[in-house]
Design an enzyme around this catalytic site. Structure first.
Site, PDB file in Angstrom:
ATOM      1  N   LEU A 119       0.833  -1.196   0.000  1.00  0.00           N
ATOM      2  CA  LEU A 119       0.000   0.000   0.000  1.00  0.00           C
ATOM      3  C   LEU A 119       0.869   1.248   0.000  1.00  0.00           C
ATOM      4  CD1 LEU A 119      -2.766   1.374   0.171  1.00  0.00           C
ATOM      5  CD2 LEU A 119      -2.590   1.226   2.668  1.00  0.00           C
ATOM      6  N   TYR A 120       1.987   1.207   0.734  1.00  0.00           N
ATOM      7  CA  TYR A 120       2.915   2.336   0.721  1.00  0.00           C
ATOM      8  C   TYR A 120       3.342   2.664  -0.701  1.00  0.00           C
ATOM      9  CZ  TYR A 120       7.378   4.800   1.096  1.00  0.00           C
ATOM     10  OH  TYR A 120       8.406   5.698   0.932  1.00  0.00           O
TER      11      TYR A 120
END
Length: 456
Positions: free
Chosen positions: A256-257
């Protein structure tokens, strides 16, 4: 018929008594005012005395160990003065910090200034005579005392950090009202690949919503600033072509980062296209060094080795060692400054685009991937301690097994050329770590290479 009683004497007596009461009340009020003034003055003197005793003089700040040990009172006073927004004194601090001291110097708003890369960049810019104003929310993703220590170091060099959040639009607008920044170095972000599995919303709030909020304020500024911002090597995700080049695909994020950083690159394209904002994205490759982040492997490996704790060394699913393109902080700082110096002016005005604007993205890496096992071996040698290694398969937590940067584009456009090998960089880090935390270590001696910021 009897005459009415003579009340004149009674009235005169009441007036006289009233007059005496007024005099008495005035005396009491005056005495109270004097007492209150003296008490306030005494309290102020006590606070000043405490502040003086508990905060070492500027000359002592050369020792990072002093920065780490500060008591609650001095921290509270400092935080209070830093976070108070508005007013003549606050505006004066903002202007003083932001005003360049060299001809044609930049005026740079650095977001995430109390962070690892942000603090180093702020120091480098200030030392060469540019105006620098920091912005940081001092969140608790990792130990805030380390961020406060960096804040004190920056204050020593007359860099003021405004305590606030990227999503505070009125605060950002206020900063631009006070100072017409020529550039923004946007380094504030929710970092870390694995933490995204625990707190995904923090990544969306900071890396996407916060970035959009900053761009909204920048587009309305007149003149619009040029923006250099931190993307990440994580955007390459599942790409298997090496070394990673800026023209490789970045549409397969593994975390997700990485997805929020890739989203940031697309958002940057949109604001450049519609509003004429000059934007440069920098894809950092595993930055390390003094004043680094405690959530990074080299940092907590050092801590665990010193404490005799076992460390996990990841192995890829194909049983190959995980490798990273470790990039020393001083090299990254030079890349950030090179990007700022070559950033063209934005072309928008009043939120409207007047012409094509610069849009760039660059890798900032070291070009020499090193297996994590080799990193541990170097630390063992420097610390003169054998690590308790636990080799395990890399879990599916968003990490990728290998990173390798092609930096030819950055070299062509602003002369980016990393010069620090991992052994030299780790030696500097270990030296700082031992000094900052007051640890007695038998660090292996070796040839020292001067670091721009290590001695601060």
């Amino acid at each position: 018929m009897a005459s009415p009683p003579d009340t004149s004497k009674t009235l005169k007596l009441e007036r006289y008594n009233s007059y005496l009461r007024k005099i008495q009340n005035t005396k009491v009020l005056n005495a109270s005012s004097k007492l209150l003034f003296r008490a306030t003055l005494l309290i102020a003197l006590v606070l000043v005395l405490f502040f003086t005793i508990n905060c070492p003089p500027l000359s002592d700040h050369n020792n990072p160990h002093h920065l780490h040990h500060h008591n609650f009172l001095s921290t509270a006073i400092f935080a209070s003065s830093s976070s108070a927004v508005g007013g003549a004194a606050w505006e004066k601090q903002v202007r003083h910090s932001s005003t360049p001291r060299r001809p044609n110097g930049l005026s740079v708003l650095v977001t995430g200034a109390a962070g690892f890369v942000g603090s180093h960049c702020s120091l480098a810019l200030k030392k060469r005579g540019d105006g620098v104003l920091g912005l940081d929310n001092f969140n608790t993703y990792y130990d805030p005392s380390l961020k406060r220590a960096r804040q004190k170091l920056l204050l020593k060099h007359q860099v003021f950090i405004v305590e606030g959040d990227l999503n505070d639009a009125p605060l950002l607008a206020k900063l631009f009202d006070v100072m017409p920044f020529t550039h923004i170095l946007h380094l504030a972000a929710q970092a870390g690949v694995r933490y995204a599995m625990q707190n995904p919303q923090s990544y969306v709030s900071s890396n996407i919503a916060g970035f959009v909020n900053l761009l909204e304020v920048a587009k309305a500024a007149n003149p619009q600033p040029a923006i250099v911002w931190a993307s990440s090597s994580s955007v390459y995700g599942l790409n298997t072509e090496v070394p990673f080049s800026e023209n490789h695909r970045t549409d397969q994020p593994a975390s997700l980062y990485a997805a929020t950083k890739k989203a940031g690159e697309e958002i940057a394209h949109t604001y450049n296209h519609i509003y004429g904002i000059s934007l440069t994205g920098l894809r950092f490759f595993t930055v390390y060094g003094p004043w680094g982040r405690p959530d990074m492997a080299y940092f907590f490996f050092t801590k665990d080795i010193l404490q005799g704790k076992p460390i996990d060394i990841y192995q890829a699913q194909d049983e190959k060692q995980v490798a990273r393109d470790f990039t020393y902080i001083d090299d990254v700082v030079k890349g950030c400054i090179g990007a700022l110096d070559t950033a063209e002016k934005s072309t928008g005005s009043g939120g409207k685009k007047k012409g094509p604007a610069q849009l760039r993205v660059y890798n900032l890496g070291n070009t020499s991937p090193v297996p994590v096992g080799k990193l541990v071996s170097i630390l063992e040698s420097l610390l003169n301690i054998k690590a308790k290694k636990h080799v395990i398969k890399m879990p599916r937590n968003g990490d990728v097994p290998y990173t390798h940067a092609n930096v030819s584009l950055a070299y062509r456009d602003f002369g980016y050329k990393p010069t620090t090998d991992l052994s030299t960089g780790l030696r500097k880090f270990v030296k700082w770590y031992a000094s900052y935390y007051g640890i007695q270590t038998k660090v292996k001696k070796g040839k020292e290479v001067n670091s721009e910021h290590n001695e601060d």
